[in-house]
Motif scaffolding. Structure first.
Motif, PDB file in Angstrom:
ATOM      1  N   ARG A 122      43.607  53.472  48.232  1.00 15.91           N
ATOM      2  CA  ARG A 122      42.938  53.257  46.954  1.00 15.91           C
ATOM      3  C   ARG A 122      44.004  52.840  45.930  1.00 15.91           C
ATOM      4  O   ARG A 122      44.888  53.628  45.579  1.00 15.91           O
ATOM      5  N   LEU A 123      43.938  51.599  45.486  1.00 16.19           N
ATOM      6  CA  LEU A 123      44.918  51.082  44.536  1.00 16.19           C
ATOM      7  C   LEU A 123      44.644  51.632  43.143  1.00 16.19           C
ATOM      8  O   LEU A 123      43.514  52.030  42.821  1.00 16.19           O
ATOM      9  N   ARG A 124      45.674  51.660  42.323  1.00 17.28           N
ATOM     10  CA  ARG A 124      45.516  52.164  40.969  1.00 17.28           C
ATOM     11  C   ARG A 124      44.647  51.218  40.160  1.00 17.28           C
ATOM     12  O   ARG A 124      44.828  49.991  40.215  1.00 17.28           O
ATOM     13  N   ALA A 125      43.694  51.766  39.409  1.00 17.69           N
ATOM     14  CA  ALA A 125      42.811  50.956  38.562  1.00 17.69           C
ATOM     15  C   ALA A 125      42.586  51.698  37.260  1.00 17.69           C
ATOM     16  O   ALA A 125      41.517  52.264  37.011  1.00 17.69           O
ATOM     17  N   GLU A 126      43.620  51.694  36.410  1.00 12.00           N
ATOM     18  CA  GLU A 126      43.570  52.437  35.160  1.00 12.00           C
ATOM     19  C   GLU A 126      43.648  51.542  33.935  1.00 12.00           C
ATOM     20  O   GLU A 126      42.945  51.773  32.954  1.00 12.00           O
ATOM     21  N   VAL A 164      40.627  43.449  38.064  1.00 12.70           N
ATOM     22  CA  VAL A 164      41.141  42.682  39.194  1.00 12.70           C
ATOM     23  C   VAL A 164      41.226  43.469  40.488  1.00 12.70           C
ATOM     24  O   VAL A 164      40.941  42.941  41.567  1.00 12.70           O
ATOM     25  N   VAL A 165      41.615  44.755  40.415  1.00 15.75           N
ATOM     26  CA  VAL A 165      41.931  45.498  41.637  1.00 15.75           C
ATOM     27  C   VAL A 165      40.712  45.719  42.545  1.00 15.75           C
ATOM     28  O   VAL A 165      40.782  45.441  43.751  1.00 15.75           O
ATOM     29  N   PRO A 166      39.571  46.238  42.043  1.00 13.79           N
ATOM     30  CA  PRO A 166      38.433  46.382  42.963  1.00 13.79           C
ATOM     31  C   PRO A 166      38.017  45.056  43.588  1.00 13.79           C
ATOM     32  O   PRO A 166      37.619  45.014  44.758  1.00 13.79           O
ATOM     33  N   ALA A 167      38.137  43.967  42.822  1.00 14.10           N
ATOM     34  CA  ALA A 167      37.784  42.649  43.363  1.00 14.10           C
ATOM     35  C   ALA A 167      38.743  42.244  44.473  1.00 14.10           C
ATOM     36  O   ALA A 167      38.339  41.577  45.436  1.00 14.10           O
ATOM     37  N   PHE A 168      40.009  42.632  44.355  1.00 13.24           N
ATOM     38  CA  PHE A 168      40.986  42.319  45.401  1.00 13.24           C
ATOM     39  C   PHE A 168      40.539  42.902  46.742  1.00 13.24           C
ATOM     40  O   PHE A 168      40.562  42.219  47.772  1.00 13.24           O
ATOM     41  N   VAL A 169      40.120  44.159  46.734  1.00 18.46           N
ATOM     42  CA  VAL A 169      39.667  44.800  47.975  1.00 18.46           C
ATOM     43  C   VAL A 169      38.340  44.191  48.428  1.00 18.46           C
ATOM     44  O   VAL A 169      38.108  43.990  49.628  1.00 18.46           O
ATOM     45  N   TYR A 170      37.467  43.877  47.487  1.00 17.83           N
ATOM     46  CA  TYR A 170      36.176  43.233  47.800  1.00 17.83           C
ATOM     47  C   TYR A 170      36.396  41.890  48.496  1.00 17.83           C
ATOM     48  O   TYR A 170      35.780  41.600  49.533  1.00 17.83           O
ATOM     49  N   PHE A 171      37.290  41.064  47.953  1.00 20.65           N
ATOM     50  CA  PHE A 171      37.575  39.759  48.567  1.00 20.65           C
ATOM     51  C   PHE A 171      38.231  39.929  49.943  1.00 20.65           C
ATOM     52  O   PHE A 171      37.950  39.162  50.872  1.00 20.65           O
ATOM     53  N   PHE A 172      39.109  40.922  50.070  1.00 22.05           N
ATOM     54  CA  PHE A 172      39.756  41.170  51.362  1.00 22.05           C
ATOM     55  C   PHE A 172      38.699  41.530  52.411  1.00 22.05           C
ATOM     56  O   PHE A 172      38.719  41.014  53.536  1.00 22.05           O
ATOM     57  N   ALA A 173      37.773  42.408  52.038  1.00 23.96           N
ATOM     58  CA  ALA A 173      36.722  42.805  52.975  1.00 23.96           C
ATOM     59  C   ALA A 173      35.796  41.637  53.299  1.00 23.96           C
ATOM     60  O   ALA A 173      35.243  41.556  54.408  1.00 23.96           O
ATOM     61  N   GLN A 174      35.624  40.717  52.358  1.00 23.14           N
ATOM     62  CA  GLN A 174      34.805  39.535  52.627  1.00 23.14           C
ATOM     63  C   GLN A 174      35.465  38.646  53.671  1.00 23.14           C
ATOM     64  O   GLN A 174      34.799  38.087  54.541  1.00 23.14           O
ATOM     65  N   HIS A 209      33.187  52.879  44.477  1.00 24.36           N
ATOM     66  CA  HIS A 209      34.315  53.425  45.247  1.00 24.36           C
ATOM     67  C   HIS A 209      35.536  53.614  44.353  1.00 24.36           C
ATOM     68  O   HIS A 209      36.276  54.593  44.498  1.00 24.36           O
ATOM     69  N   TYR A 210      35.735  52.696  43.420  1.00 25.94           N
ATOM     70  CA  TYR A 210      36.870  52.788  42.507  1.00 25.94           C
ATOM     71  C   TYR A 210      36.546  53.534  41.215  1.00 25.94           C
ATOM     72  O   TYR A 210      37.371  53.572  40.303  1.00 25.94           O
ATOM     73  N   ARG A 211      35.337  54.082  41.150  1.00 25.15           N
ATOM     74  CA  ARG A 211      34.909  54.881  39.996  1.00 25.15           C
ATOM     75  C   ARG A 211      35.036  54.079  38.696  1.00 25.15           C
ATOM     76  O   ARG A 211      35.534  54.578  37.679  1.00 25.15           O
ATOM     77  N   GLN A 212      34.577  52.844  38.752  1.00 28.36           N
ATOM     78  CA  GLN A 212      34.633  51.946  37.607  1.00 28.36           C
ATOM     79  C   GLN A 212      33.239  51.734  37.036  1.00 28.36           C
ATOM     80  O   GLN A 212      32.234  51.889  37.737  1.00 28.36           O
ATOM     81  N   PRO A 213      33.149  51.383  35.748  1.00 25.07           N
ATOM     82  CA  PRO A 213      31.825  51.152  35.146  1.00 25.07           C
ATOM     83  C   PRO A 213      31.103  49.985  35.818  1.00 25.07           C
ATOM     84  O   PRO A 213      31.708  48.950  36.110  1.00 25.07           O
ATOM     85  N   LEU A 214      29.814  50.175  36.041  1.00 23.81           N
ATOM     86  CA  LEU A 214      29.051  49.177  36.786  1.00 23.81           C
ATOM     87  C   LEU A 214      28.820  47.893  35.992  1.00 23.81           C
ATOM     88  O   LEU A 214      28.482  46.857  36.587  1.00 23.81           O
TER      89      LEU A 214
END
Length: 391
Positions: free
Chosen positions: A170-174, A181-191, A339-344
């Motif tokens: 889980r990368l830092r997303a503060e 950018v960070v949640p999208a990085f993992v999203y694109f990787f999984a794609q 997953h990253y506990r970010q606002p929807l």
């Protein structure tokens, strides 16, 4: 229908295919598979390549040394030419925290044909193999592990018969940019590499997350790791391909016990992280780059553009189709934001983030053709290599 509406329809068709035909990449429930404690816990050597990591080591290294592992384990930290006292700090942390035995070593500058990280990994694995461990845990110096992380990884590998078990930390997303950018990085990787397909025997899809890779020593030797991938900049994907290509069983999922403590507070920090290897991912092929640009614009840029232009021009079909594609896109992003506990409310901003990634990729190609290649921590690789797809 107008040309805008037809283009939006093409984007909508692409999103329907991504939703149902790309391994359900958008789901975030691929976690460590069911596992049970083995009767005998195997010996594990942990290899940590580290270059100028004094800023993060106080958070990461003690977590490794404090592993609650029932079997024998030890840590090898390979100081890859640091200038900030990384090696000395590692010794001090080991004295202050105790726990697993720690060996700090340095391999010197990498020879021609090796990236710095993989040369450090080669050195660490060489020392570890002298101890004859059954497993190697390859983990980065910015990765913090929960006390039961190693135990869970080994139990999963033994129970499932996996040669490689990797978790996407889980990368830092503060900061604001990290959140965008960070949640999208993992999203694109999984794609690109749907996690569900990776764990299927016979599937050609192979990837790992370099921050946390548990690797059976026998599988590493069979795949000639890391010698076989010594030039790879995207070393985690290359590693998984080499292991799977040599008959190994590979698993990758999202982490519950593994976190990255490296901050990326500014856009420039994130830009460098992505652009240093983006063009290598495209095998330095200008046609693949052109196709990627067109594909990203069609899939991510067209839906909001068609929706807004359709509303402005009174083109209701374009607005409806574009809005539906945009909503579908945002819907697939919601699980990663949770997953990253970010606002929807960040979900509708995914097209903007995708354009940022497009620009980072183009910049990566520009730097390559300027002869700067992949640059990281004072080293530049003019033409990094990637492992070709398996035939």
């Amino acid at each position: 229908m107008s040309a805008i509406a037809w283009t939006a329809a093409g984007s909508l068709a692409a999103w329907l295919w991504l939703l149902l035909g790309q391994g359900f990449f958008w789901r975030t429930d691929v976690r460590l598979p069911p596992r049970r404690d083995p009767d005998d816990w195997p010996y594990v050597c942990v290899v940590v390549p580290a270059r100028d990591e004094a800023a993060v080591l106080p958070e990461s290294l003690p977590s490794l040394l404090a592993q609650d592992y029932p079997g024998r384990a030890e840590v090898f930290l390979v100081d890859d030419g640091s200038t900030d006292g990384t090696g000395e700090l590692a010794h001090e942390l080991a004295l202050g925290h105790g726990g697993l035995p720690l060996t700090v070593t340095s391999p010197g500058e990498p020879p021609a044909g090796w990236t710095g990280k993989l040369w450090a990994v080669q050195h660490g694995i060489g020392l570890a193999r002298a101890r004859a461990p059954e497993y190697l845990l390859l983990t980065d110096a910015d990765i913090a592990h929960r006390p039961d992380s190693l135990r869970a990884l080994v139990a999963a590998a033994r129970t499932g018969g996996f040669d490689l078990v990797s978790q996407m930390a889980r990368l830092r997303a503060e900061s604001a940019w990290e959140r965008l950018v960070v949640p999208a990085f993992v999203y694109f990787f999984a794609q690109l590499y749907p996690f569900r397909r990776i764990g299927v025997r016979g599937s050609r899809t192979a990837a790992a997350a370099g921050g946390c890779v548990l690797l059976r020593t026998e599988a590493a030797e069979r795949a000639r790791i890391p010698d076989a991938i010594r030039q790879a900049v995207i070393d985690d994907v290359a590693l998984a391909r080499a292991v799977k290509g040599s008959g190994g069983h590979v698993w990758l999922g999202l982490a519950e016990r593994v976190d990255s403590v490296r901050p990326y507070p500014r856009l420039g920090d994130l830009w460098r992280m992505v652009s240093r290897s983006a063009y290598a991912q495209l095998r330095h092929n200008p046609l693949l780059l052109a196709g990627t640009v067109i594909g990203l614009l069609l899939v991510y840029g067209v839906p909001p553009a068609a929706f807004l232009l359709g509303l402005a021009a009174g083109d209701l079909p374009a607005a409806w189709v574009g809005g539906l594609a945009w909503a579908l896109m945002a819907g697939t992003y919601l699980p990663m934001l949770r997953h990253y506990r970010q606002p929807l409310w960040l979900a509708p901003l995914l097209p903007f983030t995708a354009v940022l990634y497009l620009l980072m990729t183009v910049d990566s190609a520009v730097q390559h053709y300027r002869g700067r290649g992949a640059a990281w921590k004072g080293r530049t690789y003019a033409r990094p290599e990637t492992v070709p797809e398996e035939s």
